[in-house]
Design a protein around this motif. Structure first.
Motif, PDB file in Angstrom:
ATOM      1  N   PHE A   6       0.848  -1.186   0.000  1.00  0.00           N
ATOM      2  CA  PHE A   6       0.000   0.000   0.000  1.00  0.00           C
ATOM      3  C   PHE A   6       0.891   1.244   0.000  1.00  0.00           C
ATOM      4  CE2 PHE A   6      -2.225  -3.444   2.081  1.00  0.00           C
ATOM      5  CZ  PHE A   6      -3.461  -3.447   1.459  1.00  0.00           C
ATOM      6  N   ALA A  61      -2.791   0.552  -4.278  1.00  0.00           N
ATOM      7  CA  ALA A  61      -2.783  -0.691  -3.505  1.00  0.00           C
ATOM      8  C   ALA A  61      -2.491  -1.818  -4.491  1.00  0.00           C
ATOM      9  CB  ALA A  61      -4.120  -0.914  -2.811  1.00  0.00           C
ATOM     10  N   PHE A  68      -4.288   4.473   4.037  1.00  0.00           N
ATOM     11  CA  PHE A  68      -4.936   3.173   4.181  1.00  0.00           C
ATOM     12  C   PHE A  68      -4.981   2.803   5.668  1.00  0.00           C
ATOM     13  CE2 PHE A  68      -3.156   3.195  -0.093  1.00  0.00           C
ATOM     14  CZ  PHE A  68      -4.195   2.674  -0.850  1.00  0.00           C
ATOM     15  N   THR A  70      -5.906   0.414   8.994  1.00  0.00           N
ATOM     16  CA  THR A  70      -5.699  -1.016   9.252  1.00  0.00           C
ATOM     17  C   THR A  70      -6.897  -1.830   8.785  1.00  0.00           C
ATOM     18  OG1 THR A  70      -4.318  -0.486  11.162  1.00  0.00           O
ATOM     19  CG2 THR A  70      -5.219  -2.720  11.037  1.00  0.00           C
ATOM     20  N   ARG A  98      -6.963  -1.994   4.927  1.00  0.00           N
ATOM     21  CA  ARG A  98      -5.962  -2.932   4.408  1.00  0.00           C
ATOM     22  C   ARG A  98      -6.447  -4.370   4.562  1.00  0.00           C
ATOM     23  NH1 ARG A  98      -0.032  -0.766   4.947  1.00  0.00           N
ATOM     24  NH2 ARG A  98      -0.369   1.481   5.008  1.00  0.00           N
ATOM     25  N   THR A 138      -7.253  -6.848   1.436  1.00  0.00           N
ATOM     26  CA  THR A 138      -6.511  -8.112   1.361  1.00  0.00           C
ATOM     27  C   THR A 138      -7.470  -9.289   1.235  1.00  0.00           C
ATOM     28  OG1 THR A 138      -4.701  -7.176   2.667  1.00  0.00           O
ATOM     29  CG2 THR A 138      -4.831  -9.573   2.536  1.00  0.00           C
TER      30      THR A 138
END
Length: 745
Positions: A433, A457, A481, A483, A486, A490
């Motif tokens: 990121f 990203a 970004f 937590t 992200r 993901t």
């Protein structure tokens, strides 16, 4: 209510008039949420233009809906009819994907926006579940009138060259008109609430704190300075539980009182009760300790009341308040104020979970790489405020763009086919990121910027431990970004990887089957003196399985020819290969001089040995161009059509025998066929006529009704006119058509 003024179609005022009509539909029907969708230029995507009452994350999740999606609004547009669902149970039963996206209780009506035969979009309205069981005549008339006016507005704007086009993000209408506030009234109201022992907090439709009483600040161990303008579950870490926000969204969407409990870091257990209204939510906050003190301060002992009686009185008042809200007893506050852009906050965790379920359901239906990228772009880009998206993979040692959305053509041409450096994020097995260009350049000094995007990203696509590519999300401005974001992106990468790998395998199989089928169909038909002919083959809609339809024309001598058309059972490579064997067998027996019945009899025996579990329909006709006569045999195939200028088209009785491959001992009768001068003989497969829910005989009669060849009409144009309606629709089966006309004197 403010006076409504006419607006010029297609102008900024035209968009305002569209907003006014949505407001009228919401207020006139008693709905609490409404949205207007417009079709994009290619007519494949519905984009939310404006909405009232939906929280921004939900609006963004529903901002783009494809017309072939299994969603109520897509069905309403496809079928041009109003869709009514009385509650969540009916929604889940009829549209499970929509129920996953909005897991709350509500009734919904969706009506297409039409002007004449054209569809321009749709209107969506929501009511609290249980408040409206079915639409009244008045509600139906209000919806119909609003949609009709919207359709006329959109059509007139397009005709004047000032079309109203959907924006990149939906506009959210303010549920209150702009009015001058009276600060003294606000202070008096706040002072009144501060006298109560419980804490009270007002939240707008987006969940932001607009008012906080002193007792509420004490219970939360915070202050108005820290919380005003913030969402409680974002400003207070101990409230950062998806369940908290989910209860808020349930109250807004379902218009039902909800509640949740949360433990404060000091150990106190707080109860939050949410009372929905037109402008947002009133939040009542209590704790067990504070509750007991409240009843003591209520003076139950001085009035001769026990503590239990006092609690019953307070709880009874609360129940009356809840019941009043459930009955829809809301005050009338007039028209909403002008629209404001959707805030660009990152998606909340609760909504992200629902969005992930929605995307997973959608990707389960995707079978091609392009479908995967389209669905990912539709679901991910608006929710995460992404401006560009692409899926990259290595091929021949170079980077290739498999699919993209949002990138300029120039950027793609410069990027595609480049040799990436060894440290390029594409090679990483972990997500990367970069909040801005400087971060990316520091991490990868050799990076080249091909556009004006500012944050990225890079999400590796890995299946079975093997990398298959990278999904790149790009933003047009620096982006931090979080937590949670992200983690969400993901997880999304895992869903995308599985769908993309499945799509790549399907694409490869589909390409092989199509190549096999096209190689087995005749590239050109032989020229026979005295015979005009035209053939068309239309494969199934991309994403559907390949079919086994085939056709052929066999020249027997200078004045004789044979026409054949058929359909092998199945939609796979085996069907395509078997189709080639059927054509070869028919050609061999036809050129050996066999009659039509004998050709099918011999071919049937061969198929019974080659593929006893596959069946084939077929019709074979031999033509004598000198005598204008034909002989015909059929193995369960659809009857040919014989069209003559100035006369009704005839459906020829073929007396069909068994499908080829069922009974090796089956025999097929030969019948005679007359071909009057100027007549056109049409052979076709079932993909041309079959319609779900329509009797096959009626479907053939419909085809015959619109088949009217004119004298000397070009057969290629006639063939195009036959298949054009089918070419514009989703097709689960392929189509073959063969037209013949004798021109010998």
């Amino acid at each position: 209510m403010p006076e409504q003024t006419a607006s010029a179609p297609g102008s900024a005022n035209g968009s305002s008039r569209l907003d006014d009509l949505l407001i009228e539909a919401v207020t006139g029907t008693g709905a609490h949420i409404g949205a207007a969708y417009l079709l994009d230029e290619d007519g494949q995507v519905l984009r939310m233009e404006t909405e009232l009452g939906l929280p921004a994350p939900i609006a963004l999740a529903l901002a783009r809906i494809r017309t072939n999606d299994p969603m109520p609004i897509a069905v309403a547009v496809r079928e041009q009819r109003l869709i009514w669902l009385s509650g969540r149970e009916e929604l889940a039963r009829t549209f499970p994907a929509a129920a996953l996206t909005l897991p709350y209780h509500f009734a919904v009506a969706v009506s297409p926006i039409c002007a004449g035969a054209a569809v321009w979009g749709a209107v969506l309205l929501l009511w609290p579940s249980g408040l409206v069981w079915q639409l009244t005549r008045h509600q139906f008339d209000v919806i119909n009138e609003a949609c009709t006016e919207m359709g006329d507005l959109l059509r007139e704007g397009a005709e004047l060259g000032r079309a109203i086009k959907p924006g990149q993000r939906p506009r959210i209408l303010d549920p209150y008109p702009v009015r001058k506030a009276d600060p003294r009234a606000d202070l008096v109201a706040l002072d009144c609430l501060n006298r109560l022992p419980e804490g009270y907090c007002a939240l707008d439709v987006e969940g932001r704190v607009t008012l906080l009483t002193a007792p509420a600040a004490d219970l939360l161990a915070s202050s108005a300075y820290e919380l005003l303008g913030e969402r409680p579950w974002q400003a207070l870490p101990w409230l950062a539980d998806p369940a908290c926000e989910d209860r808020y969204r349930a109250a807004v969407v379902s218009r039902q009182v909800t509640h949740f409990t949360a433990r404060h870091p000091d150990g106190r257990l707080l109860t939050f009760r949410l009372y929905p209204g037109l402008s947002g939510i009133t939040l009542r906050i209590t704790s067990e300790g504070a509750r007991e003190q409240a009843h003591e301060k209520a003076g139950g002992g001085t009035r001769g009341e026990t503590g239990e009686q006092a609690r019953e009185e307070v709880d009874g008042e609360a129940r009356e308040e809840v019941d009043g809200e459930a009955r829809g007893e809301a005050r009338e506050d007039g028209y909403p104020a002008p629209a404001t852009p959707v805030p660009e906050d990152p998606p909340a965790r609760a909504m992200a979970l629902h969005e992930m379920l929605h995307l997973a359901t959608a990707l389960a239906r995707a079978v091609t790489a392009q479908e995967v990228i389209d669905l990912v772009a539709d679901h991910v880009m608006p929710v995460h405020n992404v401006q560009a998206l692409s899926i990259l993979a290595m091929k021949g040692g170079r980077m290739r763009v498999h699919a993209s959305r949002g990138y300029s053509r120039q950027a793609l041409e410069q990027f595609d086919g480049r040799l990436p450096s060894a440290r390029h994020p594409m090679y990483a097995r972990d997500p990367a990121f970069f909040s801005n260009w400087e971060e990316l350049r520091q991490s990868h000094p050799g990076a080249i910027r091909y556009d004006n995007l500012s944050a990225w990203a890079f999400l590796p696509l890995v299946t079975s431990g093997r990398p298959i590519g990278t999904c790149v999300l790009a933003y047009d401005r620096p982006h931090r970004f979080s937590t949670d974001e992200r983690a969400t992106l993901t997880a999304l990468a895992g869903l995308i990887a599985q769908a993309f790998e499945r799509a790549r395998l399907y694409d490869a199989k589909q390409s092989l089957a199509q190549c096999l089928q096209s190689s087995l169909l005749p590239r050109t038909l032989p020229q026979v003196p005295g015979l005009d002919l035209a053939a068309r083959y239309l494969p199934a809609t991309p994403g559907m399985d390949i079919g086994g339809d085939f056709y052929d024309l066999i020249r027997l001598d200078d004045t004789k020819a044979a026409a054949v058309i058929g359909d092998v059972q199945g939609h796979d490579v085996t069907a395509a290969a078997l189709m080639g064997q059927v054509r070869t067998a028919i050609r061999a027996h036809a050129t050996a001089g066999a009659s039509p019945g004998e050709v099918l009899t011999h071919t049937n025996r061969l198929l019974a040995e080659l593929a006893p579990d596959r069946f084939t329909s077929c019709v074979y006709i031999s033509l004598d161009l000198r005598t204008r006569a034909g002989r015909m045999a059929s193995a369960g195939h659809l009857p040919p059509l014989l069209g003559r200028p100035g006369a009704a088209t005839q459906v020829i009785d073929t007396s069909p025998g068994l499908l080829l491959g069922i009974d090796p001992d089956a025999e097929y009768a030969t019948s005679d066929l007359a071909l009057p001068p100027g007549s056109v003989l049409t052979l076709y497969t079932d993909g041309l006529v079959e319609v779900p829910g329509l009797d096959l005989g009626e479907a053939i009669a419909r085809l015959a009704g619109r088949f009217a060849p004119a004298p000397g009409q070009n057969l290629h144009e006639l063939a195009d006119s036959l298949i054009e309606p089918a070419a514009l629709e989703q097709r689960s089966d392929d189509i073959a058509v063969l037209l013949l006309r004798g021109c010998r004197g």
